[in-house]
Design a protein around this motif. Structure first.
Motif, PDB file in Angstrom:
ATOM      1  N   ASP A  46       0.614  -1.401  -0.020  1.00  0.00           N
ATOM      2  CA  ASP A  46      -0.049   0.036  -0.120  1.00  0.00           C
ATOM      3  C   ASP A  46       0.863   1.263  -0.036  1.00  0.00           C
ATOM      4  OD1 ASP A  46      -2.268  -1.568   0.098  1.00  0.00           O
ATOM      5  OD2 ASP A  46      -2.944  -1.007   2.125  1.00  0.00           O
ATOM      6  N   ARG A  47       0.273   2.175  -0.652  1.00  0.00           N
ATOM      7  CA  ARG A  47       0.982   3.740  -0.585  1.00  0.00           C
ATOM      8  C   ARG A  47       0.278   4.398   0.666  1.00  0.00           C
ATOM      9  NH1 ARG A  47       2.846   6.452  -5.848  1.00  0.00           N
ATOM     10  NH2 ARG A  47       4.457   4.776  -5.328  1.00  0.00           N
ATOM     11  N   VAL A  48       1.060   4.958   1.536  1.00  0.00           N
ATOM     12  CA  VAL A  48       0.582   5.545   2.658  1.00  0.00           C
ATOM     13  C   VAL A  48       1.404   6.907   3.059  1.00  0.00           C
ATOM     14  CG1 VAL A  48      -0.221   3.572   3.778  1.00  0.00           C
ATOM     15  CG2 VAL A  48       2.169   4.405   4.361  1.00  0.00           C
ATOM     16  N   PHE A  62      -9.779   1.609  -2.277  1.00  0.00           N
ATOM     17  CA  PHE A  62      -9.807   2.364  -3.725  1.00  0.00           C
ATOM     18  C   PHE A  62      -8.526   2.893  -4.235  1.00  0.00           C
ATOM     19  CE2 PHE A  62     -11.340   6.313  -6.136  1.00  0.00           C
ATOM     20  CZ  PHE A  62     -12.172   5.663  -6.840  1.00  0.00           C
ATOM     21  N   PRO A  63      -7.894   2.014  -5.026  1.00  0.00           N
ATOM     22  CA  PRO A  63      -6.621   2.157  -5.605  1.00  0.00           C
ATOM     23  C   PRO A  63      -6.589   3.147  -6.561  1.00  0.00           C
ATOM     24  CG  PRO A  63      -7.560   0.288  -6.590  1.00  0.00           C
ATOM     25  CD  PRO A  63      -8.547   0.740  -5.681  1.00  0.00           C
ATOM     26  N   LYS A 113     -15.349   2.692 -11.081  1.00  0.00           N
ATOM     27  CA  LYS A 113     -16.514   2.384 -10.960  1.00  0.00           C
ATOM     28  C   LYS A 113     -16.952   1.214 -10.129  1.00  0.00           C
ATOM     29  CE  LYS A 113     -19.080   5.193 -14.761  1.00  0.00           C
ATOM     30  NZ  LYS A 113     -19.762   5.039 -15.770  1.00  0.00           N
ATOM     31  N   ALA A 114     -16.430   0.241 -10.500  1.00  0.00           N
ATOM     32  CA  ALA A 114     -16.459  -1.250  -9.759  1.00  0.00           C
ATOM     33  C   ALA A 114     -16.197  -0.902  -8.231  1.00  0.00           C
ATOM     34  CB  ALA A 114     -15.936  -2.208 -10.589  1.00  0.00           C
ATOM     35  N   LYS A 115     -14.932  -0.433  -8.072  1.00  0.00           N
ATOM     36  CA  LYS A 115     -14.280  -0.138  -6.781  1.00  0.00           C
ATOM     37  C   LYS A 115     -15.312   0.774  -6.034  1.00  0.00           C
ATOM     38  CE  LYS A 115     -10.453  -2.796  -7.189  1.00  0.00           C
ATOM     39  NZ  LYS A 115     -10.109  -4.121  -6.229  1.00  0.00           N
ATOM     40  N   TRP A 116     -15.581   1.754  -6.644  1.00  0.00           N
ATOM     41  CA  TRP A 116     -16.486   2.776  -5.722  1.00  0.00           C
ATOM     42  C   TRP A 116     -17.702   1.968  -5.555  1.00  0.00           C
ATOM     43  CZ3 TRP A 116     -14.528   6.970  -3.847  1.00  0.00           C
ATOM     44  CH2 TRP A 116     -15.818   7.845  -3.114  1.00  0.00           C
ATOM     45  N   GLN A 117     -18.164   1.351  -6.230  1.00  0.00           N
ATOM     46  CA  GLN A 117     -19.734   0.706  -5.606  1.00  0.00           C
ATOM     47  C   GLN A 117     -19.370  -0.097  -4.457  1.00  0.00           C
ATOM     48  OE1 GLN A 117     -22.650   0.957  -6.896  1.00  0.00           O
ATOM     49  NE2 GLN A 117     -21.787   2.799  -8.195  1.00  0.00           N
ATOM     50  N   TYR A 132      -3.064   5.379  -8.432  1.00  0.00           N
ATOM     51  CA  TYR A 132      -2.414   6.014  -7.781  1.00  0.00           C
ATOM     52  C   TYR A 132      -0.853   6.079  -8.030  1.00  0.00           C
ATOM     53  CZ  TYR A 132      -0.933   2.026  -4.989  1.00  0.00           C
ATOM     54  OH  TYR A 132      -0.509   0.633  -4.743  1.00  0.00           O
ATOM     55  N   LYS A 133      -0.387   4.946  -8.511  1.00  0.00           N
ATOM     56  CA  LYS A 133       1.161   4.885  -9.153  1.00  0.00           C
ATOM     57  C   LYS A 133       1.379   5.513 -10.564  1.00  0.00           C
ATOM     58  CE  LYS A 133       2.409   0.931  -6.152  1.00  0.00           C
ATOM     59  NZ  LYS A 133       3.194  -0.186  -6.147  1.00  0.00           N
TER      60      LYS A 133
END
Length: 307
Positions: free
Chosen positions: A119-121, A176-177, A216-220, A256-257
């Motif tokens: 993960d990026r934190v 949510f990447p 959209k799939a991740k946001w659902q 995000y990357k």
């Protein structure tokens, strides 16, 4: 020599000393076995994430067996040692507050899904990718600082796990990447603003449109899991007029990357499109426009007659 032999005989006659020796030998054997397993098992796995988890699981099982071995060896003496252990435990707890806090933080991270390796934190102003989570510390490959955008700078940062109880933990990739990003473009007055909007929208759809369906799939999933609104995922162009120029803002979603790389592609494509529109669009820059020149009052003096 005789005194040493007699001392050894007395120790061997003491049941507690015998148990200590047995425990020490048992710990050495268990540590050796799990050290070998920790080196052999990960080599059989190609997946980096799975290999990391196997290595950690082997270490935790080894620690658990050692703890169980100690408890079983001294189970009949624990009653007598309760008071001693209590006093020692209180002193140790006071002296090792940070260590205990870090261990509790490790438990919270493991069970509370704060973050996981990969993960990026952002922890205490330090942004990076989590590359290891040990019992006491989290290790990050740092991003930013003297390197702009979200690129590695080469520093490895270790942060105490107790940090999760003291400061906010920002996670860029948990549920949510994707992240929203924006670019702002000033355009001169008199340019074709409708064509500008079309170009920005087209470039965004072509460059980052691939992320829309995935996002959209991740946001659902986020909407079902949290009390959060169903946000718009598609790229959007907005316009603001100010004293100097027309300011267009393109807002889009991106991995995000890959934020910096996609921004470079978007800017390059937009400027190429502007070059091909036959002067209908001009990028603005800061200029100074003199509206009025104040009046100058000049008085000439003749030095020869003193006038």
């Amino acid at each position: 020599m005789a005194n040493a032999l007699s001392t050894i005989q007395r120790l061997l006659a003491d049941p507690t000393a015998i148990k200590l020796i047995e425990v020490a030998v048992g710990i050495a054997i268990v540590a050796l076995i799990f050290r070998v397993l920790g080196q052999i098992l990960p080599r059989q796995v190609q997946d980096t994430d799975l290999r990391y988890r196997i290595r950690k699981a082997v270490s935790l099982v080894g620690y658990a067996i050692i703890a169980l071995l100690i408890v079983l060896a001294f189970s009949d003496s624990l009653g007598r040692l309760t008071v001693i252990f209590g006093v020692i435990g209180a002193g140790v707890a006071f002296a090792l507050q940070e260590v205990i806090g870090s261990f509790a933080g490790w438990a919270a991270i493991s069970l509370g899904q704060f973050y996981k390796p990969g993960d990026r934190v952002l922890l205490g102003g330090i942004m990076g990718d989590v590359i290891d989570i040990s019992i006491l510390r989290t290790t990050l490959m740092e991003c930013g600082e003297w390197v702009k955008a979200d690129l590695y700078n080469g520093r490895i940062v270790r942060i105490a796990n107790s940090f999760v109880f003291k400061e906010p933990v920002f996670n860029y990739s948990a549920d949510f990447p994707f992240v929203w990003d924006e670019i702002t473009l000033p355009v001169k007055y008199g340019s074709d603003r409708h064509l500008t909007r079309e170009i920005l929208q087209k470039v965004a759809d072509e460059v980052v449109g691939e992320y829309v369906l995935q996002a959209k799939a991740k946001w659902q999933n986020m909407v079902h899991k949290y009390l959060i609104e169903d946000a718009s995922i598609e790229p959007a162009v907005t316009l603001v007029a100010n004293d100097n120029w027309i300011e267009f803002t393109l807002r889009y979603i991106v991995d995000y990357k890959k934020r910096r790389g996609k921004k470079d592609v978007i800017f390059s494509r937009i400027l190429d499109e502007f070059d091909n529109c036959e002067g209908r669009i001009s990028v603005a820059s800061t200029t100074i426009h003199i509206v009025e020149t104040p009046a100058f009052n000049v008085k000439l003096v003749d030095s020869r007659n003193g006038m």
